[in-house]
Scaffold this motif. Structure first.
Motif, short mmCIF file in Angstrom:
data_model
loop_
_atom_site.label_atom_id
_atom_site.label_comp_id
_atom_site.label_asym_id
_atom_site.label_seq_id
_atom_site.Cartn_x
_atom_site.Cartn_y
_atom_site.Cartn_z
N SER A 137 20.61 13.24 -5.88
CA SER A 137 21.37 14.16 -5.33
C SER A 137 22.77 14.16 -4.38
O SER A 137 23.56 14.22 -3.87
N GLN A 181 21.69 11.48 -14.75
CA GLN A 181 20.68 12.01 -14.33
C GLN A 181 20.13 12.17 -15.56
O GLN A 181 18.59 12.41 -14.87
N TYR A 182 19.62 12.17 -16.51
CA TYR A 182 19.28 13.06 -17.89
C TYR A 182 18.92 11.68 -18.58
O TYR A 182 17.82 12.35 -19.22
N ASN A 213 25.92 15.54 -3.73
CA ASN A 213 25.92 16.79 -2.89
C ASN A 213 26.42 15.93 -1.44
O ASN A 213 27.02 16.78 -0.85
N ASP A 214 24.81 15.17 -1.43
CA ASP A 214 25.25 13.79 0.14
C ASP A 214 26.43 14.01 0.15
O ASP A 214 26.53 13.81 1.28
N LEU A 243 16.83 13.73 -22.11
CA LEU A 243 16.89 14.59 -22.17
C LEU A 243 17.87 14.74 -23.39
O LEU A 243 18.40 15.52 -24.01
N ALA A 302 22.60 20.57 -10.66
CA ALA A 302 21.75 21.57 -9.76
C ALA A 302 21.13 22.36 -10.85
O ALA A 302 19.41 22.33 -10.65
N LYS A 335 23.57 7.63 6.34
CA LYS A 335 22.81 8.93 5.27
C LYS A 335 22.87 8.55 4.43
O LYS A 335 21.93 8.77 3.62
N LYS A 346 18.74 21.01 -14.26
CA LYS A 346 17.72 20.31 -13.63
C LYS A 346 16.64 21.21 -12.99
O LYS A 346 15.23 21.46 -13.58
N SER A 374 16.37 6.98 -1.60
CA SER A 374 15.44 8.46 -2.07
C SER A 374 15.95 8.18 -3.29
O SER A 374 14.57 8.23 -4.38
N LYS A 405 14.27 5.56 -6.13
CA LYS A 405 12.83 5.73 -5.71
C LYS A 405 12.40 5.73 -7.24
O LYS A 405 12.29 6.58 -8.56
N ALA A 414 13.56 21.72 -14.45
CA ALA A 414 11.77 21.60 -13.42
C ALA A 414 11.07 22.78 -14.40
O ALA A 414 9.77 23.01 -14.60
N ALA A 437 15.57 10.05 -18.98
CA ALA A 437 14.25 10.97 -19.22
C ALA A 437 14.24 11.52 -21.04
O ALA A 437 13.30 12.29 -21.20
#
Lengths: 280, 426, 293
Positions: free
Chosen positions: B392, B103-104, B395-396, B109, B81, B416, B84, B423, B426, B88, B107
C-alpha cells in the motif's frame, strides 16, 4: 382564565420550537429532497429553498444512466431483502418457540450465544465467511449472500424479539393443542404466529431496513460480478467525480425514496416495535 | 406414530425443496450459450467517461467475434486496491486496466504479452516491464507531475517561468504578494495531494539517484535519509508559506480542475492527463514547465502507462488476448486518450499527426519532453515497472503528503513510509 | 413425552437448522479468524506458515493501529454521549400529544432510514470546500472564507463524529420517547404540587425513569459505532492522512488492500475482544444502575 390562555400560548410556542428544531435536525434530508428537483444554478443560488422552478432533469439523468445503477441496484436489493426476510421469519420464530419451552439454563446459554451475533463487528467474520461460502460453492451468488444474512446477527435479532413475545403466549393453549395431537409446526403456524404478530411486524420491518442498507456484506460476498445492491452500487458508481450537486441529489433521492416511503407507510409499526422492544 | 413422523418429515423436506427451487429460480441468472463473456476492470475520470469506455470496448469487441465484455468499474482511481479486493473475494477480472503489475506478478496472477508482438508495436517495449516481461502493453506514457501555469496571471504579477527551485519560491512569493493564489492542489483526493511530493522527490532524489527505488528494495537507502527529508521539507515549506489554496485538503480533485481552469490559482502541479481537461477557449492561456530542480537542470518524471493486463487464469485466454491487443492498438482509442486524457502515444512508427488529433499548444510543449533526449526518471508512486512501490506504499506516500500539511515533523512522516515498507515487504 | 418429541420433530429440525446456520456463520468464522491470526496468510503469496504470536507482537508496535484504536474509542464514547444527550433532549421536546407531535416524531427517525452510504454522500456534499454549508456560511457573511470541515485531521474527526451522532440521534430519540411516554403523568403532577421546578422534576423523576431506555440506547450506540464502516468510507475514506481511520476500516484495509489476512485477523480478534469488553461492562453497569434506581 388567563392561566389557560398562557398555557395554550406556551403549548403553541413549544410546538413551534419543536418543529423548528426537528426541521433543522433533518435538514440534510430536506436538502436532498428539495435539491433533487432543482437545476444546478438554482441549487447554488439558494441551497435551502424549495424548488421554485421544479425540474425532473436530475431524476431522468439518473434513470437513464448507461449502467442502470438505480434499476439494477433497487431490484437486487429487493431480491436480497425479500428472500432473506422470507427465510428469517420462520427460522427465528420457530427457533424462539422451541427455545422458549426449554429449561431456563439451556435457554439462557443459547441466548447468550446468540447475543454474540448482535455484537460482533462484521469485519471480524467477513473473510472466514467468504472462505466458507467459497468452500460450499456459494461465493458471489445471491443464495450465498442471503444465507449469510439469514445466519448472522440478523438471526440473533429475530430470536431476541420473538423470545420477548413468546412469554405472552399462554402455555394452556399450547398444551391443549398438543393433547389434540397437533404437531409442533402446526402449533407454530396456526396458534403462535397469529399471537405474536407484533413481533413479526417488528422483525420484518427492522430487518428489511437493515438488510436493505447493508453495505460491507454485499460488497464482498455478492461482489460486483454478480450484481450490485443499491448501497454497493452507489458506492462503486457514483464515485469521486460528481461535481454536479443536482445529479448527486437526484441519485440519492431515488436511491433513498423506497425505504423512506416504506418507513412513512409503516411508521406506526416502527414506533410500536421499538416501544415494545425497549420495554422488554 | 411412525407414520406421523414420516408425514412431518416429508412436509419439512417438501417445504425446504420448494423454497430452494423458488429461490434459485428467482435469484440466479441464466448463462448464455456459445458466447464468451469477459470481465474488464475499468475506472472513470473526468476525461475517461463512461461513454469513452463504452465506445472503446465496443470497437475492440467487434474485432473478436462472439465476445461480450462486461465492465467492472473501480469506485475511485485506486485501481489496485479494488483489483485486490476482487482477487481476495475470488473474482479477479479477466482484464484489468492500468494496474500496477508488480503487485500481482509475485502470485503469478498476470499473463505476459507475447514479446514479439510488443517489440513490433511499441516505441519503448520494456517501458513498464517487470523483470523483462511485459504485462501491460506500453501504449502511452505520462509525465507526473508537470507544473501547469496560467500565462495571464503570471503576466499580471510580472512573474517569469521559474527555472530553479529558488526561482519557484520567488514566483510563489510574488504571486501571493499580488493576491493571487500561487498553487492549486485539490488535496482532498490523496493522489492529487501527493503531486508536489512526487515532483520534489523525483526531481531531487531520483534526479541524482535514478535507481533509488531498487536500492530501497535492497535496503541500502531509507526514506529518512537526508536527501529525501530535504525534498519533503521543500513541500512543507510551500505549506508553511501559505502557497497552496485555502483549505487545500478540503478541495476535491474535480473541483481543483474547475478552479484552475477558472483562473483561481496561478499554478497547478498535476499529471499530464490534465492536458485533456484544458478547455478549448483556454488553449492559449495555459503553459507548462517541469518541477524545478535546485540547479535548474531538467529531470522529467516519466511513467509508461498502457492499457490492460490479462488474468493468467482466465478461462478464455485467446479471446482475452485478442481483445486486449485490439483495444491497445486501436487508433480511435488512442485519439480519444490523447485528446481527452492528455496521453502521450508510444506506438511504433506513428507520430502525433498520424492520429489526426487536435491538441493544445501546451500539449505539444509537454509532449516535447517525452520525445526529446533528456534525463527521464520513473515517477515515484506512479511507475508501474520494476520501480513500482510494494503493497500500500502508493497510498501511504500520498497520505504522507497530506500529513505534511498538518505536521512540521517531516522526518516522522518519512519514517512512517519506512515502517510501511517493512510491513509491505514482509 | 415421546409423543411430544414426535410432535415437535418439525420444530426441532428447523430450530436445529437455525442453530447450525448460526454456528456456521458466526461461531465458526470467529474461530477461523483466530486460527488465521497465528499465521501469515496472504492471498497473493502461495503458502502460509504458522508464526505464533508474531502478529500480536506487531500489533503492539503498530502506530497506525494505535491511532485508529484511539480514534475509534473516542468516537464511540463521544458519539454515544452526544447522541444520547441529543436524543433525550429531542424526546423531551417531542413528548406531546396530537397529530403534529406524531408527525414530528415520524420525521425525527428519518436519519436511521437512509443507508449509511447515502448519509455519507449527502454530508460530504454539504461539508466539502465548495459544498452547501460553506456556500451558505459565506454568502450570509457568517464566515469570510470557506471552512475546512474535512481538510484538517482535527476538523475531519469532529465532522465524522457529528455525522455519526446525527444518524444515531434518530434512534436514541425514539427509544427515549417510548420510555417517556410510559412515565405516568401523576408523578409529574405530584412533583409539581410538591414544589419541584422543571429541573428538579427532570433530575428526580424523568432521569431515573428512563434508565432502561438509557441502558439500551447507550449499549446499541456503542456497538454501532464500534462496527461502523460505510459512513466513514464515503465521507473521508479514513483520511486525511488516515486521521479518521477506524479500527474496522484498518482491518478491511489490511485484509483486502495489503492482503495480510493473518495480520488482519489478529487485529479483528482484538476488535472483537474490545467490543465485547466494552459492551458487556457498560451494559452490566447500566443494568445495575437500573436496579438501584
Amino acid at each position: 382564565m388567563s392561566n389557560e390562555r398562557a398555557t395554550r400560548y406556551t403549548n403553541r410556542l413549544r410546538l413551534l420550537a419543536a418543529a423548528v428544531v426537528i426541521l433543522v435536525f433533518v435538514s440534510p434530508i430536506y436538502v436532498t429532497i428539495v435539491n433533487a428537483f432543482k437545476s444546478e444554478d438554482d441549487i447554488r443560488a439558494n441551497p435551502a429553498a424549495p424548488p421554485l422552478h421544479p425540474t425532473l432533469a436530475n431524476l431522468t439523468t439518473a434513470i437513464n444512466r448507461p449502467d442502470e445503477l438505480l434499476q439494477a441496484g433497487l431490484r437486487n436489493s429487493l431480491i436480497v431483502v425479500a428472500c432473506s426476510i422470507v427465510l428469517l421469519i420462520p427460522l427465528t420464530s420457530i427457533f424462539s418457540l422451541y427455545v422458549s419451552r426449554r429449561r431456563t439454563r439451556a435457554r439462557a446459554a443459547l441466548l447468550a450465544l446468540l447475543a454474540a451475533g448482535l455484537m460482533i463487528p462484521p469485519q471480524v467474520v467477513l473473510l472466514p465467511t467468504i472462505q466458507i461460502l467459497t468452500a460450499a460453492g456459494l461465493d458471489h451468488s445471491y443464495p450465498g449472500l442471503i444465507l449469510s444474512n439469514v445466519a448472522g446477527g440478523y438471526f440473533s435479532f429475530g430470536v431476541f424479539v420473538y423470545t420477548g413475545f413468546m412469554r405472552s403466549v399462554p402455555d394452556e393453549i399450547i398444551e391443549a393443542a398438543r393433547l389434540d395431537g397437533a404437531s409442533g409446526l402446526r402449533i407454530w403456524w396456526s396458534i403462535v404466529m397469529p399471537l405474536v404478530r407484533p413481533a413479526t411486524a417488528t422483525v420484518a420491518i427492522f430487518l428489511s431496513l437493515w438488510i436493505w442498507n447493508d453495505f460491507l456484506n454485499p460488497l464482498f460476498i455478492l461482489g460486483p460480478l454478480t450484481g450490485q445492491t443499491i448501497t454497493t452500487g452507489l458506492y462503486l458508481s457514483v464515485g469521486q467525480y460528481q461535481t454536479s450537486f443536482g445529479q448527486l441529489f437526484g441519485i440519492m433521492f431515488l436511491a433513498g425514496v423506497i425505504p423512506v416511503a416504506g418507513y412513512l407507510f409503516m411508521q406506526k409499526h416502527f414506533v410500536a416495535g421499538l416501544t415494545q422492544g425497549s420495554s422488554k | 406414530m411412525l407414520r406421523k413422523r414420516h408425514a412431518a418429515l416429508r412436509k419439512c423436506l417438501a417445504a425446504i425443496a420448494a423454497a430452494s427451487v423458488l429461490l434459485t429460480a428467482a435469484c440466479t441468472e441464466k448463462a448464455k450459450d456459445g458466447q464468451v463473456t469477459l470481465t474488464y476492470m475499468t475506472f472513470n475520470t473526468p476525461s475517461l467517461t463512461a461513454e469513452f469506455w463504452a465506445k472503446s470496448i465496443a470497437n475492440a469487441q467487434q474485432k473478436v467475434p462472439g465476445l461480450t465484455v462486461k465492465q467492472l468499474v473501480a469506485p475511485n482511481t485506486d485501481r489496485d486496491a479494488y483489483a485486490k479486493q476482487l482477487q481476495a473475494s475470488g473474482q479477479f477480472p479477466d482484464l484489468l486496466q492500468s494496474i500496477t503489475p508488480a503487485q500481482y506478478t509475485g502470485a503469478g496472477l498476470l499473463q505476459p504479452y507475447d514479446q514479439a508482438w510488443v517489440d513490433a508495436n511499441f516505441l519503448l517495449p520494456q517501458g513498464n516491464a517487470i523483470k523483462s516481461k511485459v504485462y501491460i502493453p506500453p501504449t502511452n506514457s505520462q509525465i507526473i507531475p508537470l507544473v501547469f501555469y496560467n500565462k495571464k496571471l503570471f503576466a499580471q504579477a510580472g512573474v517569469a517561468v521559474p527555472k530553479t527551485w529558488s526561482d519557484f519560491l520567488q514566483a510563489c512569493a510574488t504571486l501571493k504578494g499580488k493576491g493571487i493564489t500561487p498553487i492549486e492542489l485539490g488535496g482532498n483526493d490523496p493522489f492529487a495531494a501527493g503531486m508536489p511530493l512526487v515532483g520534489a522527490f523525483s526531481a531531487d532524489v531520483l534526479g541524482k539517484n535514478p535507481d533509488w527505488i531498487q536500492k530501497r528494495y535492497a535496503g541500502a537507502v531509507k526514506f529518512t535519509d537526508a536527501d529525501v527529508v530535504a525534498a519533503a521539507t521543500k513541500v512543507r515549506t510551500l505549506v508553511t508559506n501559505g502557497y497552496f489554496e485555502d483549505g487545500a485538503l478540503n478541495v476535491s480533485y474535480a473541483d481543483s480542475i474547475t478552479n484552475f481552469n477558472a483562473g483561481k490559482a496561478a499554478m497547478y502541479p498535476m499529471g499530464s492527463w490534465y492536458l485533456g481537461s484544458v478547455p478549448k477557449d483556454k488553449w492559449e492561456d495555459i503553459g507548462v514547465f517541469p518541477w524545478p530542480t535546485d540547479d535548474g537542470s531538467l529531470v522529467v518524471p516519466f511513467s509508461v502507462g498502457g492499457s490492460m493486463a490479462i488474468n493468467a487464469h482466465t478461462k478464455h485466454m485467446a479471446e482475452a488476448t485478442a481483445f486486449a491487443q485490439a483495444w491497445s492498438l486501436d487508433p480511435g482509442n488512442l485519439k480519444a486518450l490523447i485528446e481527452g486524457d492528455g496521453a502521450f502515444p508510444m506506438l511504433k512508427g506513428k507520430t502525433l499527426a498520424d492520429y489526426s488529433v487536435s491538441v493544445s499548444p501546451v500539449f505539444k510543449d509537454s509532449y516535447a519532453f517525452v520525445t526529446e533526449q533528456n534525463k527521464k526518471v520513473y515517477a515515484i508512486a506512479w511507475a508501474t515497472n520494476d520501480d513500482s512501490l510494494p503493497g500500500s506504499l502508493n497510498n501511504d506516500f500520498f497520505a504522507a503528503a497530506q500529513g505534511l500539511f498538518n505536521s512540521g515533523d517531516v522526518a516522522a512522516q518519512m519514517a512512517k513510509l519506512d515502517t510501511s515498507w517493512a510491513s509491505a515487504t514482509k | 413425552m415421546s409423543q411430544r418429541k414426535t410432535q415437535d420433530f418439525g420444530l426441532r429440525t428447523i430450530a436445529g437448522l437455525g442453530l447450525v446456520l448460526y454456528v456456521t456463520f458466526i461461531v465458526v468464522p470467529v474461530f477461523m479468524s483466530l486460527r488465521s491470526s497465528f499465521t501469515d496468510q496472504n492471498p497473493l503469496k502461495s503458502a502460509s506458515s504458522f508464526v505464533g504470536l508474531a502478529n500480536y507482537r506487531e500489533m503492539w508496535q503498530d502506530e497506525e493501529l494505535r491511532a485508529s484504536v484511539l480514534y475509534t474509542l473516542a468516537l464511540a464514547f463521544g458519539v454515544t454521549l452526544a447522541a444520547n444527550a441529543l436524543g433525550l433532549a429531542l424526546a423531551l421536546l417531542l413528548n406531546g400529544t396530537g397529530r403534529s407531535y406524531r408527525a414530528l416524531r415520524t420525521i425525527a427517525f428519518l436519519p436511521q432510514v437512509v443507508s449509511g452510504i447515502i448519509v455519507g454522500f449527502v454530508w460530504k456534499t454539504i461539508l466539502t470546500h465548495d459544498g452547501l454549508l460553506n456556500d451558505v456560511l459565506v454568502s450570509t457573511g457568517v464566515v469570510s472564507a470557506p471552512v475546512d470541515w474535512l481538510g484538517t485531521p482535527g476538523m475531519a474527526r469532529l465532522s465524522v463524529g457529528v455525522v455519526v451522532a446525527w444518524v444515531l440521534s434518530g434512534f436514541t430519540t425514539v427509544v427515549y420517547l417510548a420510555a417517556l411516554q410510559h412515565i405516568p403523568r401523576e408523578l409529574y403532577d405530584s412533583g409539581a404540587i410538591d414544589g419541584a421546578g422543571p429541573v428538579q422534576r427532570f433530575r428526580l423523576i424523568t432521569w431515573p425513569m428512563v434508565a432502561p431506555a438509557t441502558t439500551i440506547s447507550v449499549t446499541i450506540s456503542l456497538i454501532t459505532v464500534l462496527k461502523l464502516y460505510d459512513i466513514i468510507a464515503v465521507l473521508t475514506a479514513g483520511g486525511p492522512s488516515y486521521a479518521t481511520q477506524s479500527t474496522a476500516q484498518y482491518i478491511v484495509k489490511m485484509a483486502f488492500t495489503s492482503d495480510r489476512f493473518g495480520y488482519a485477523s489478529a487485529v479483528a480478534m482484538f476488535l472483537l475482544l474490545a467490543s465485547a469488553v466494552i459492551a458487556l461492562s457498560v451494559t452490566s453497569a447500566l443494568r445495575r444502575r437500573e436496579i438501584d434506581l
